[in-house]
Structure formats: structure tokens, C-alpha cells
Design an enzyme around this catalytic site. Sequence first.
Site: not given
Ligand code: PXP
Length: 239
Positions: A10, A101, A49, A7, A43, A151, A70, A45, A192
Site C-alpha cells: 500500500h 486477492t 500495480r 505487507n 506482492h 497461509e 507473493e 503483481r 487477509h
Molecule cells: N496475505 C496474502 C497472501 C495477501 O495476498 C494479502 C493481500 O495482498 C495479505 C496477506 C494482506 O491482506 P490485507 O491487506 O487485507 O491485510
Amino acid sequence: MKRLGVNIDHVATLRNARGELHPNPLYAAKFVKKAGADSITIHLREDRRHINDLDAKKICSIKNLLVNLEISTNSKIVEIALKLKPDFICIVPENRKEITTEGGLDLKKNKDKIKKIISKFAKKRIRTSLFINPSLNDIRIANEIKTDCIEIHTGHLANLVKSGRNFSKELVRVKKSSKLANNLGIEVHAGHGLDYKTTKLLTKINEIQEFNIGHFLIGESVFYGLNKIINNFKKIIKV
Ligand code: PXP
């Protein structure tokens, strides 16, 4: 073979902190793929953001890169996603003020709405996944509404592991949910809050085929570099 999805939201958060163009999420997407990620996650959003519409458009048009987009169930976002045509869609709950999330979808409440969204993407041959808590009831509903994948939200498990509390009950929940989903023909992913330790624990669950990791992986890369950290995760999930 278990797969690693990275992901890169960030990276966009860091860029937006300056309101300029660097670091560039498009570059991050390409870099992460080269470093060994099997797919990337962004994602889009409702509040934009981190990833914005132009990022999403450019990233979804990169050739030979599997993109997992996402989205919430917001109709405007669904329309945008249908036009972007990513490889995969993951439907997630979204609350305005949350930092991240916070939990899985409320499938009981939103079953019909989500079913319609899944069928829209199915018509375009786009794989859908539902971000849900490790609950057997939710897996059964997910099956009813014909999702391709689920997921499992591993945030609670990860928090227990990180704080040194007893995580065995939660791990059993994830395990049972994964087994039920797999028996029903649903592909299982996890995501997550994952760091090395929680990811390692989850690799013991054979049914989990994909890990989607963001915050820890990007954070750790500040010290050791993306190549190294992606490589570390690849080694952990290669069981
Ligand atoms: N999977 C999903 C569906 C998420 O919403 C997120 C967070 O945006 C992640 C994975 C990744 O989570 P983390 O950033 O805590 O590794």
C-alpha cells in the site's frame, strides 16, 4: 512466539498515485523492520500495480530483513522470483480485475503446476507458502505437493466479524484447517482483511504462527503512526 509480517504494497500504491518517488517502499521496508515487524511482504503483481521490479530487487537485497514475496503462478513472475531470491515465497491466485486477492488458490485445478513451482524454490532453499481457503481438502493437496507452509485466507472470516454477522462456523473452519496442517507438519500462517478484532480471535488458534497484515495496518498508521500500530499488533499476537 507468533510472528507479524507487514505487507507494504500500500505504500507503493500511494507512491504510484503521484507517479513520483514518495513514499518510498524501500524506506517503508526498513522502517517497518525497525518498528518490530518480523518480516515484510510484497506482492509483485503481473500488472505491477503497486510494487515494481526495481522495488522488489532493492527490497530483497536489504540485509537482515526477512522478505516474503507473493507471486502468482505466471511463469515469467516465477522466473523473476527465482532470480530475486527472497527469503520466503507465497503463491497466490491472481485475477486481472480484482481489487485484492479474493480467495485462495484452486489447488485441485493447479496441483501439478504449483508442485513444480514449489520444487524450483525448494532447490534454492526458499520457503514456500500457499495462500488457500480454510478447506481440509486443500490442506491435504498442499501436503501432497510438499509445501512448507500454508497461509489461510482469512478474508471471509474478517468480513463476517466486521459486519457483525455470525462468524463461528468460519472460525471453526480456520481452526480445523490449522490443526490438520500442523498435524501434517505444515507451518500455518493467516492473512487477509485482518484488523485488531479478527487478529485477536485468531490468536486463540495455537497452530497459527504468522500473521500477514497490510491494509488495515497501513490505513490505521495514517492516524497513529506505523510504530504505534505495529506495536499494537505485536501486543495482540503475543499470547
Ligand atoms: N496475505 C496474502 C497472501 C495477501 O495476498 C494479502 C493481500 O495482498 C495479505 C496477506 C494482506 O491482506 P490485507 O491487506 O487485507 O491485510
